[in-house]
Design a protein around this motif. Structure first.
Motif, PDB file in Angstrom:
ATOM      1  N   ILE A 160       9.858 -69.160 -33.554  1.00 39.27           N
ATOM      2  CA  ILE A 160      10.519 -67.956 -33.035  1.00 39.27           C
ATOM      3  C   ILE A 160      11.843 -68.353 -32.416  1.00 39.27           C
ATOM      4  O   ILE A 160      11.879 -69.096 -31.432  1.00 39.27           O
ATOM      5  N   GLU A 161      12.927 -67.867 -32.965  1.00 40.02           N
ATOM      6  CA  GLU A 161      14.256 -68.177 -32.446  1.00 40.02           C
ATOM      7  C   GLU A 161      14.683 -67.086 -31.464  1.00 40.02           C
ATOM      8  O   GLU A 161      14.866 -65.936 -31.833  1.00 40.02           O
ATOM      9  N   ALA A 162      14.813 -67.476 -30.216  1.00 35.39           N
ATOM     10  CA  ALA A 162      15.231 -66.531 -29.175  1.00 35.39           C
ATOM     11  C   ALA A 162      16.131 -67.252 -28.190  1.00 35.39           C
ATOM     12  O   ALA A 162      15.953 -68.438 -27.912  1.00 35.39           O
ATOM     13  N   LYS A 163      17.094 -66.521 -27.661  1.00 37.83           N
ATOM     14  CA  LYS A 163      17.963 -67.053 -26.621  1.00 37.83           C
ATOM     15  C   LYS A 163      17.398 -66.646 -25.263  1.00 37.83           C
ATOM     16  O   LYS A 163      16.703 -65.627 -25.149  1.00 37.83           O
ATOM     17  N   PRO A 164      17.694 -67.417 -24.216  1.00 40.55           N
ATOM     18  CA  PRO A 164      17.224 -67.029 -22.883  1.00 40.55           C
ATOM     19  C   PRO A 164      17.616 -65.599 -22.493  1.00 40.55           C
ATOM     20  O   PRO A 164      16.870 -64.927 -21.776  1.00 40.55           O
ATOM     21  N   ALA A 165      18.758 -65.130 -22.981  1.00 40.49           N
ATOM     22  CA  ALA A 165      19.199 -63.761 -22.663  1.00 40.49           C
ATOM     23  C   ALA A 165      18.351 -62.695 -23.337  1.00 40.49           C
ATOM     24  O   ALA A 165      18.490 -61.509 -23.023  1.00 40.49           O
ATOM     25  N   GLN A 166      17.494 -63.096 -24.275  1.00 37.02           N
ATOM     26  CA  GLN A 166      16.576 -62.157 -24.928  1.00 37.02           C
ATOM     27  C   GLN A 166      15.214 -62.124 -24.259  1.00 37.02           C
ATOM     28  O   GLN A 166      14.349 -61.344 -24.662  1.00 37.02           O
ATOM     29  N   VAL A 167      15.010 -62.968 -23.259  1.00 42.36           N
ATOM     30  CA  VAL A 167      13.713 -63.080 -22.597  1.00 42.36           C
ATOM     31  C   VAL A 167      13.781 -62.414 -21.229  1.00 42.36           C
ATOM     32  O   VAL A 167      14.644 -62.729 -20.411  1.00 42.36           O
ATOM     33  N   ILE A 168      12.855 -61.492 -20.977  1.00 44.00           N
ATOM     34  CA  ILE A 168      12.759 -60.776 -19.712  1.00 44.00           C
ATOM     35  C   ILE A 168      11.449 -61.163 -19.045  1.00 44.00           C
ATOM     36  O   ILE A 168      10.377 -61.009 -19.644  1.00 44.00           O
ATOM     37  N   ASN A 321      17.797 -58.158 -29.576  1.00 45.00           N
ATOM     38  CA  ASN A 321      19.003 -58.160 -28.745  1.00 45.00           C
ATOM     39  C   ASN A 321      19.426 -56.784 -28.251  1.00 45.00           C
ATOM     40  O   ASN A 321      19.750 -56.598 -27.079  1.00 45.00           O
ATOM     41  N   GLU A 322      19.413 -55.799 -29.175  1.00 47.00           N
ATOM     42  CA  GLU A 322      19.987 -54.505 -28.821  1.00 47.00           C
ATOM     43  C   GLU A 322      19.147 -53.709 -27.825  1.00 47.00           C
ATOM     44  O   GLU A 322      19.589 -52.700 -27.283  1.00 47.00           O
ATOM     45  N   TRP A 323      17.886 -54.161 -27.578  1.00 47.35           N
ATOM     46  CA  TRP A 323      17.010 -53.402 -26.693  1.00 47.35           C
ATOM     47  C   TRP A 323      16.869 -54.032 -25.313  1.00 47.35           C
ATOM     48  O   TRP A 323      16.227 -53.458 -24.430  1.00 47.35           O
ATOM     49  N   VAL A 324      17.449 -55.215 -25.103  1.00 42.71           N
ATOM     50  CA  VAL A 324      17.254 -55.922 -23.837  1.00 42.71           C
ATOM     51  C   VAL A 324      17.777 -55.110 -22.654  1.00 42.71           C
ATOM     52  O   VAL A 324      17.095 -54.957 -21.630  1.00 42.71           O
ATOM     53  N   GLU A 325      18.992 -54.576 -22.774  1.00 44.13           N
ATOM     54  CA  GLU A 325      19.582 -53.826 -21.661  1.00 44.13           C
ATOM     55  C   GLU A 325      18.744 -52.604 -21.301  1.00 44.13           C
ATOM     56  O   GLU A 325      18.567 -52.279 -20.119  1.00 44.13           O
ATOM     57  N   HIS A 326      18.227 -51.927 -22.310  1.00 41.86           N
ATOM     58  CA  HIS A 326      17.401 -50.738 -22.058  1.00 41.86           C
ATOM     59  C   HIS A 326      16.115 -51.116 -21.331  1.00 41.86           C
ATOM     60  O   HIS A 326      15.673 -50.411 -20.409  1.00 41.86           O
TER      61      HIS A 326
END
Length: 455
Positions: A160-168, A321-326
């Motif tokens: 699973i490729e994820a950046k720390p900014a994608q993890v909540i 990515n596009e749903w993190v802020e929401h």
């Protein structure tokens, strides 16, 4: 229950499940009387009582309508009228509220002395000496960066490729699911679940007032043909499932099934929540939908309550990515800023030099418990649906199609908490199944009580 109460309960249930929305016109008195086989006067009395309770309102010459203000939510009232023994909230409360002397082969967690207590203690001591802000201030919205970085490295090991900014980071796996439900779902939407599946999925979905459709689960994953049929017929918005080790069956998703499920989901525009709470119990990694999908429409979640501590709550979401802020906005709206303490202790425990050794020993301990529990159950005619490769659960068929709910009620009176099959089943076709936790099944009294109840 009187005839009047039957009609009132039917209307209340349809309001609670959003079959009747605010402002909906109820069936006429004549139509309701014909449907139930009661007299019109009985229906009139029921409608008048509902009106007195503020549930419906009469509009002269037009009929009865659901009030614009929705009645308070009662989770126990939503769904079919079942014996309380097969209600997921009942099972959870019995497991959590019974005394420490009670035996809990039906619960979903390890005994305290099977968890990584020493690592957690070291983590608490380390954090106690750290900067005061860790034990006194809110965390950033995303949560502790170092833990998010560690989680992305762990995910990478699963493809699973994820950046720390994608993890909540969240307060728990359940909060992770709730946030995604709040973001994706509206009352009346349809959600697909495995049948059987983790029972708290059912309870949480009830709270969000959505329609739930089950797909039969097989030893290699969801029944692909049934899954395709459900997507075509019901047009669901979301599918929620376990990664790695399935709860309650202990089954493992096969690569071919994973690919086919993801193909069908992508074609239907379906979102997926992949709950990987049992990742560290695996001995051989199974495919992850989040890896195959590239975190496009799959939300990958997890927590540490099963391996580290159920008391120090900490979960996470890896999101597109596009749903993190929401999701962050929702997290702040519903819980403001999370704490730093739990994340810091979890980080310390996971990076502790003894964690890998602890998990290796736990794998061996669970395998031994499984090998001991299976023959003890089989001797009673309780047969596992399959023998899992790893994990703590056995999904078992009772002898002579016995009622698991009745058995659970009897055993509860003897101090043994069980998890009957229909708790996990959307279709309620698992009446003679029971989930056993091998880590909680080492006391001979459990099998004595079962033997007495089955004879």
């Amino acid at each position: 229950m009187t005839k009047i109460e039957i009609i009132m309960a039917d209307v209340r249930a349809k309001i609670a499940t959003v079959t009747y929305l605010p402002g909906t016109r109820l069936p006429s008195v004549r139509a309701t009387a014909k449907h139930h086989g009661f007299s019109p006067s009985t229906v009139v009395e029921a409608y008048e009582r509902l009106q007195t309770d503020g549930i419906i309102v009469s509009r002269p010459g037009a009929g009865f309508y659901v009030c614009d203000i929705i009645a308070p939510l009662s989770l126990a009232a939503i769904g079919p009228n079942l014996d309380r023994a097969v209600d997921p909230l009942w099972v959870s409360r019995q497991s959590l509220e019974t005394t420490s002397e009670a035996l809990k082969p039906g619960c979903g967690w390890l005994p305290p002395d099977w968890l990584y207590a020493e690592g957690m203690r070291r983590g608490l001591r380390y954090v106690a000496k750290a900067d005061t802000s860790v034990i006194s201030e809110y965390a950033s919205p995303l949560g502790l960066l170092e833990l998010r970085q560690l989680l992305t490295r762990r995910m990478a090991g699963l493809g699973i490729e994820a950046k720390p900014a994608q993890v909540i980071l969240t307060e728990s796996g359940t909060q992770s699911i709730d946030l995604i439900f709040r973001f994706l779902l509206m009352p009346g939407d349809t959600v697909v679940v495995d049948d059987p599946c983790y029972f708290n999925f059912h309870a949480l979905l009830r709270a969000h007032r959505v329609n739930v459709v089950g797909v039969p689960y097989t030893p290699t994953g969801p029944d692909v043909d049934a899954f395709a049929s459900v997507l075509n017929e019901h047009k669901p918005r979301l599918y929620i499932t376990n990664a790695a080790i399935h709860n309650p069956t202990g089954a493992t998703l096969a690569p071919a099934t994973a690919y086919r499920v993801l193909q069908l989901a992508q074609a239907a525009g379906l979102y997926i929540i992949e709950d990987d709470i049992f990742a560290d119990f695996e001995t051989t990694p199974a495919p992850r939908l989040a890896a195959l999908d590239g975190l496009s429409k799959v939300f990958y979640i997890g927590s540490f309550s099963k391996t580290l501590s159920a008391s120090m709550r900490c979960g996470y979401i890896a999101a597109p990515n596009e749903w993190v802020e929401h999701l962050l906005d929702l997290k702040i709206a519903t819980g403001f800023g999370g704490g730093q303490l739990a994340a810091a202790v979890v980080l310390s425990a996971l990076t502790d030099s003894g964690y890998r050794k602890h998990m290796a020993a736990l794998h061996t301990r669970l395998a031994r418990a499984r090998a001991q529990t299976v023959p003890r159950l089989t001797k009673l005619g309780i047969v596992p649906w399959l023998i899992p490769q790893a994990g703590m659960f056995l999904w078992c068929k009772l002898p002579d199609s016995r009622s698991a709910a009745a058995l659970a009620n009897h055993c509860l009176s003897k101090g043994v908490v069980l998890a009957p099959g229909n708790t996990f089943s959307q279709s309620k076709n698992a009446e003679s199944f029971m989930r056993f936790n091998v880590a909680q099944a080492n006391d001979a009294k459990i099998f004595e009580v079962l033997a007495q109840a089955l004879n």
